[in-house]
Write an enzyme that holds these catalytic residues in place. Structure first.
Site, mmCIF file in Angstrom:
data_model
loop_
_atom_site.group_PDB
_atom_site.id
_atom_site.type_symbol
_atom_site.label_atom_id
_atom_site.label_comp_id
_atom_site.label_asym_id
_atom_site.label_seq_id
_atom_site.Cartn_x
_atom_site.Cartn_y
_atom_site.Cartn_z
ATOM 1 N N LYS A 115 0.831 -1.213 0.000
ATOM 2 C CA LYS A 115 0.000 0.000 0.000
ATOM 3 C C LYS A 115 0.861 1.256 0.000
ATOM 4 C CE LYS A 115 -4.325 -1.846 0.925
ATOM 5 N NZ LYS A 115 -5.663 -1.822 1.442
ATOM 6 N N LYS A 197 -3.961 -11.553 -6.930
ATOM 7 C CA LYS A 197 -5.276 -11.868 -6.371
ATOM 8 C C LYS A 197 -6.339 -10.920 -6.930
ATOM 9 C CE LYS A 197 -5.995 -9.177 -2.238
ATOM 10 N NZ LYS A 197 -6.603 -9.067 -0.957
ATOM 11 N N LYS A 200 -10.433 -5.498 -5.177
ATOM 12 C CA LYS A 200 -11.356 -4.421 -5.525
ATOM 13 C C LYS A 200 -10.613 -3.161 -5.940
ATOM 14 C CE LYS A 200 -12.893 -4.500 -0.726
ATOM 15 N NZ LYS A 200 -11.963 -3.852 0.184
HETATM 16 P P1 ATP Z 1 -7.873 -4.264 -1.551
HETATM 17 O O1 ATP Z 1 -7.278 -5.122 -2.608
HETATM 18 O O2 ATP Z 1 -8.591 -3.067 -2.057
HETATM 19 O O3 ATP Z 1 -6.950 -3.972 -0.419
HETATM 20 P P2 ATP Z 1 -9.406 -6.581 -0.985
HETATM 21 O O4 ATP Z 1 -10.219 -6.821 -2.205
HETATM 22 O O5 ATP Z 1 -8.226 -7.436 -0.748
HETATM 23 O O6 ATP Z 1 -9.033 -5.071 -0.896
HETATM 24 P P3 ATP Z 1 -10.223 -6.581 1.782
HETATM 25 O O7 ATP Z 1 -11.165 -5.573 2.338
HETATM 26 O O8 ATP Z 1 -8.787 -6.386 2.101
HETATM 27 O O9 ATP Z 1 -10.407 -6.706 0.215
HETATM 28 O O10 ATP Z 1 -10.664 -8.030 2.201
HETATM 29 C C1 ATP Z 1 -11.878 -8.419 2.763
HETATM 30 C C2 ATP Z 1 -11.856 -9.924 2.947
HETATM 31 O O11 ATP Z 1 -11.911 -10.572 1.678
HETATM 32 C C3 ATP Z 1 -10.597 -10.456 3.633
HETATM 33 O O12 ATP Z 1 -10.931 -11.513 4.519
HETATM 34 C C4 ATP Z 1 -9.762 -10.955 2.490
HETATM 35 O O13 ATP Z 1 -8.859 -11.950 2.888
HETATM 36 C C5 ATP Z 1 -10.828 -11.489 1.549
HETATM 37 N N1 ATP Z 1 -10.384 -11.416 0.155
HETATM 38 C C6 ATP Z 1 -10.095 -10.332 -0.552
HETATM 39 N N2 ATP Z 1 -9.735 -10.625 -1.803
HETATM 40 C C7 ATP Z 1 -9.795 -11.983 -1.888
HETATM 41 C C8 ATP Z 1 -9.539 -12.927 -2.924
HETATM 42 N N3 ATP Z 1 -9.159 -12.523 -4.123
HETATM 43 N N4 ATP Z 1 -9.724 -14.234 -2.675
HETATM 44 C C9 ATP Z 1 -10.129 -14.647 -1.459
HETATM 45 N N5 ATP Z 1 -10.390 -13.824 -0.442
HETATM 46 C C10 ATP Z 1 -10.225 -12.498 -0.629
#
Ligand code: ATP
Ligand code: LTN
Length: 335
Positions: A115, A197, A200
């Site tokens: 980040k 991964k 969002k």
């Molecule tokens: P960003 O990438 O914007 O930081 P993010 O999409 O990773 O956000 P978070 O708010 O950090 O989302 O995650 C919310 C939950 O979703 C967490 O438990 C995280 O581990 C899970 N998560 C996020 N992306 C994935 C993914 N691609 N596959 C499985 N679990 C996920």
């Protein structure tokens, strides 16, 4: 333990539009676990401001996320669904835990490094101490289990270390939590770059399926997903794009990879991608319908917000008072 049940805590940030990765990796497991545990599911809006946010957008997204928790099947009578910012204990415990966390530990956090690289113009102290606030979230409710995606394991390890460090000095104050990683959907990858991964905050919208994408968009994104030139449906490391699609399919249909591979033996990628698209649509369409219905029930959602903040505050207060006493803060004079 609360009401003879073990305690579960998890949270999600209201930044960006949620993806299928968030749903399959987190929300879906939450629903499965909600009967067995006493659950706290927070919309962690305090974490969100570690990155600059537009206030109106953040408020709107936070409410949309809270609504989504309910739409996904979490009953707010049984599960404590609330905004982190409504319970001041999170910030108060985070401060105390900050004083038990070493700079070196936070320096090693890969999410901070990622980040900080992405937001080089705003590497604020909150971004650095983010994992400590996360530890406070979890320890405040004496959580036994924390369902998260694999990407959060490092933060959970820190939480466990902090709990053990604090307990070693002051006695058994905190429950040391365990991570819970779902069997399928633990890591859904980008449809365009299967080594990354699904996220969002990805700039390429074709890499992610958003929970609010309409059926045609979902089908199109699945059809365009990056695969390989092997041309055979197999579940292996050498075909990461295909493996990711198999994971998505299995998580949506509650099947195992072996079952999926057998089902599509001899089929072309095109046919399989169509099936993946349909599987995703069949999961997301009902979810979207429930969100639309709940959005109309303003009074109901408001009452959930109020009642659950009070419930969370009650349990948070219990832990916080114990901790404050242990570290030597003077007791309040009441009455
Ligand atoms: P960003 O990438 O914007 O930081 P993010 O999409 O990773 O956000 P978070 O708010 O950090 O989302 O995650 C919310 C939950 O979703 C967490 O438990 C995280 O581990 C899970 N998560 C996020 N992306 C994935 C993914 N691609 N596959 C499985 N679990 C996920
Ligand atoms: N850091 C997590 C969100 C989060 C969380 C938590 C998850 C904040 N506090 C407590 C589980 C428990 C993330 O970025 N996914």
């Amino acid at each position: 333990m609360i009401n003879d049940k073990k305690v579960l805590f998890s949270g999600m940030q209201a930044t960006g539009s949620l993806t299928l990765g968030n749903y399959l990796g987190a929300l879906k497991n939450w629903v499965t676990l909600s009967d067995e545990y006493e659950c706290f599911y927070s919309v962690v809006d305090m974490h969100s401001i570690t990155v600059r946010q537009d206030p109106a957008t953040l408020r709107k997204r936070a409410r949309a996320l809270l609504t989504l928790y309910i739409a996904a099947g979490l009953d707010p009578e049984k599960n404590c669904i609330y905004y982190q910012s409504h319970v001041s204990g999170h910030a108060e415990l985070a401060w105390i835990l900050n004083c038990f966390t070493y700079m070196g530990e936070l320096n090693r956090m890969t999410q901070f490094k990622d980040k900080a690289a992405k937001h080089a113009d705003n590497i604020n102290a909150g971004l650095f101490t983010y994992p400590v606030l996360m530890a406070a979230d979890i320890l405040l409710y004496q959580a036994d289990v924390v369902p998260v995606g694999i990407d959060q394991m490092q933060h959970l390890e820190l939480t466990r270390n902090l709990a053990q460090r604090f307990n070693a000095v002051y006695g058994d104050i905190f429950t040391v939590p365990e991570a819970y990683i779902g069997k399928t959907g633990a890591k859904i990858m980008s449809l365009q770059e299967p080594s990354k991964k699904m996220s969002k905050s990805d700039e390429n919208p074709n890499g992610s399926i958003y929970l609010m994408d309409d059926p045609d968009t979902i089908r199109r994104k699945c059809k365009r997903a990056v695969t390989d030139s092997v041309g055979e449906i197999r579940y292996c490391d050498e075909q990461p794009g295909l493996r990711n699609l198999i994971n998505i399919y299995c998580a949506c249909c509650n099947k195992t990879p072996d079952e999926a591979v057998n089902e599509f033996a001899g089929c072309g990628y095109g046919q399989f991608k169509e099936a993946v698209g349909e599987a995703v649509v069949s999961v997301l369409s009902p979810l979207q319908k429930r969100v639309a219905e709940l959005e109309k029930e303003k009074g109901y959602i408001d009452s959930v917000i109020k009642n659950n903040a009070e419930k969370a505050d009650y349990y948070a207060g219990k832990t916080l008072r114990k901790v404050q006493k242990k570290v030597g803060f003077p007791e309040r004079v009441r009455g």
